[in-house]
Design a protein around this motif. Structure first.
Motif, PDB file in Angstrom:
ATOM      1  N   LEU A   6       6.363   3.412 -12.538  1.00 41.79           N
ATOM      2  CA  LEU A   6       5.114   2.717 -12.495  1.00 41.79           C
ATOM      3  C   LEU A   6       3.813   3.402 -12.385  1.00 41.79           C
ATOM      4  N   GLU A   7       2.755   2.950 -12.704  1.00 40.46           N
ATOM      5  CA  GLU A   7       1.592   3.505 -12.473  1.00 40.46           C
ATOM      6  C   GLU A   7       0.694   2.346 -11.877  1.00 40.46           C
ATOM      7  N   THR A   8      -0.560   3.200 -11.371  1.00 43.54           N
ATOM      8  CA  THR A   8      -1.546   2.509 -10.435  1.00 43.54           C
ATOM      9  C   THR A   8      -1.795   0.979 -11.011  1.00 43.54           C
ATOM     10  N   ASP A  15       2.661  -4.484  -2.923  1.00 45.10           N
ATOM     11  CA  ASP A  15       3.910  -4.525  -2.927  1.00 45.10           C
ATOM     12  C   ASP A  15       4.363  -4.985  -4.243  1.00 45.10           C
ATOM     13  N   ARG A  16       3.657  -5.405  -5.186  1.00 43.34           N
ATOM     14  CA  ARG A  16       3.844  -5.995  -6.572  1.00 43.34           C
ATOM     15  C   ARG A  16       3.557  -5.425  -7.675  1.00 43.34           C
ATOM     16  N   ALA A  17       4.412  -5.279  -8.672  1.00 39.32           N
ATOM     17  CA  ALA A  17       4.030  -4.449 -10.058  1.00 39.32           C
ATOM     18  C   ALA A  17       4.318  -5.506 -11.106  1.00 39.32           C
ATOM     19  N   LEU A  44       4.323   7.169 -10.346  1.00 42.07           N
ATOM     20  CA  LEU A  44       4.069   8.327 -11.218  1.00 42.07           C
ATOM     21  C   LEU A  44       3.138   9.134 -10.080  1.00 42.07           C
ATOM     22  N   ASP A  45       3.743  10.376 -10.022  1.00 43.36           N
ATOM     23  CA  ASP A  45       2.942  11.573  -8.975  1.00 43.36           C
ATOM     24  C   ASP A  45       3.033  10.985  -7.606  1.00 43.36           C
ATOM     25  N   GLY A  46       4.230  10.003  -7.245  1.00 41.47           N
ATOM     26  CA  GLY A  46       4.359   9.522  -6.005  1.00 41.47           C
ATOM     27  C   GLY A  46       5.929   9.656  -5.532  1.00 41.47           C
ATOM     28  N   GLN A  47       6.342   8.567  -4.861  1.00 42.92           N
ATOM     29  CA  GLN A  47       7.663   8.602  -4.286  1.00 42.92           C
ATOM     30  C   GLN A  47       8.555   7.717  -5.082  1.00 42.92           C
ATOM     31  N   ILE A  48       9.875   7.757  -4.670  1.00 45.00           N
ATOM     32  CA  ILE A  48      10.932   6.903  -5.692  1.00 45.00           C
ATOM     33  C   ILE A  48      11.374   5.840  -4.442  1.00 45.00           C
ATOM     34  N   GLY A  49      11.681   4.811  -5.051  1.00 50.63           N
ATOM     35  CA  GLY A  49      12.120   3.709  -4.321  1.00 50.63           C
ATOM     36  C   GLY A  49      12.907   2.721  -5.098  1.00 50.63           C
ATOM     37  N   SER A  50      12.895   1.104  -4.735  1.00 53.76           N
ATOM     38  CA  SER A  50      13.636   0.373  -5.481  1.00 53.76           C
ATOM     39  C   SER A  50      12.592  -0.722  -5.796  1.00 53.76           C
ATOM     40  N   GLN A 130       6.051  12.165 -23.967  1.00 55.33           N
ATOM     41  CA  GLN A 130       7.340  12.880 -23.844  1.00 55.33           C
ATOM     42  C   GLN A 130       7.630  13.446 -22.461  1.00 55.33           C
ATOM     43  N   CYS A 131       6.637  13.744 -21.794  1.00 54.66           N
ATOM     44  CA  CYS A 131       6.743  14.126 -20.321  1.00 54.66           C
ATOM     45  C   CYS A 131       7.457  12.739 -19.531  1.00 54.66           C
ATOM     46  N   LEU A 132       6.861  11.502 -19.826  1.00 53.31           N
ATOM     47  CA  LEU A 132       7.514  10.443 -19.109  1.00 53.31           C
ATOM     48  C   LEU A 132       8.880  10.287 -19.528  1.00 53.31           C
TER      49      LEU A 132
END
Length: 238
Positions: A6-8, A15-17, A44-50, A130-132
């Motif tokens: 996800l991105e900003t 809490d919704r995307a 992206l550039d942050g944490q992992i979750g669900s 490609q990085c993504l």
């Protein structure tokens, strides 16, 4: 896609995307997910979750998200890589990103054809794509930094000493008696040449900067093969 990134700009609430395009297609066709299902996500550039799917239709997927852990640490490595041919460049960027490379310099060398620098795959958006893909594969969120350097000698003489300062300096070179070390813990700067390797002059310039030439054995490997072998040998299990 082992991780939905996800991105900003995806957020419609804290809490919704809301996702569409390639990620929506993957959720529908590969994960075969539906409303109420949970997916592994990362910022992206942050944490992992669900992320729990609240709504899913042909236009978008809306997820309620929470983050609870940091991504895996990157390798203690600065990778200096002679620009591969365009067909190989995409795979190499994906592999490097998936393996945890966070600092990558694509440089020129005698055996790098001038036409390689004209490929559209060096465009910033193409490299980012490609990085993504590499991050999604490896369940990571931190984008690598990629720099392009079209002149070998000025880079090695003027920039590389600072880049490689206080690190172990290695250049992969098949014509040497020293095998590549295994399981090192110190920060490292690793230089990998093009198909056919660096020419003797280039190896000598790197050695003048403090680089030690190392080999992987008698077999000559393609860059896309040598890269994961080298990183797996230097940093096993990371």
């Amino acid at each position: 896609m082992n991780l939905v990134l996800l991105e900003t700009a995806d957020f419609i609430a804290p809490d919704r995307a809301r996702l569409d395009g390639r990620r929506l297609q993957h959720i529908q066709q590969v994960h075969r997910a539906g409303a109420g299902d949970s997916l592994r996500i990362g910022l992206l550039d942050g944490q992992i979750g669900s992320g729990r799917i609240c709504e899913l239709n042909d236009d978008f997927a809306e997820l309620q998200v929470e983050f609870h852990r940091d991504p895996p640490p990157g390798l203690p490595l600065a990778l200096i890589l002679a620009l591969p041919r365009p067909k190989m460049l995409k795979r190499t960027i994906q592999h490097a990103t998936a393996l945890g490379v966070k600092k990558l310099y694509l440089i020129n060398a005698y055996r790098v054809e001038k036409s390689y620098w004209q490929t559209p795959w060096l465009d910033g958006d193409k490299l980012r794509e490609q990085c993504l893909l590499g991050l999604e594969q490896a369940v990571d969120t931190r984008m690598p930094q990629i720099e392009l350097r079209k002149r070998f000698k000025p880079f090695v003489e003027d920039e590389l000493p600072a880049i490689a300062a206080e690190s172990r300096k290695l250049v992969a070179h098949p014509v040497t008696d020293t095998p590549c070390p295994v399981d090192i813990t110190s920060p490292t700067t690793l230089a990998i040449g093009p198909e056919g390797g660096f020419i003797p002059y280039e190896v000598e310039k790197l050695q003048e900067t403090g680089f030690d030439a190392v080999h992987l054995g008698p077999r000559i490997l393609r860059v896309e093969t040598a890269l994961p072998v080298l990183l797996g040998r230097l940093f096993p299990g990371r």
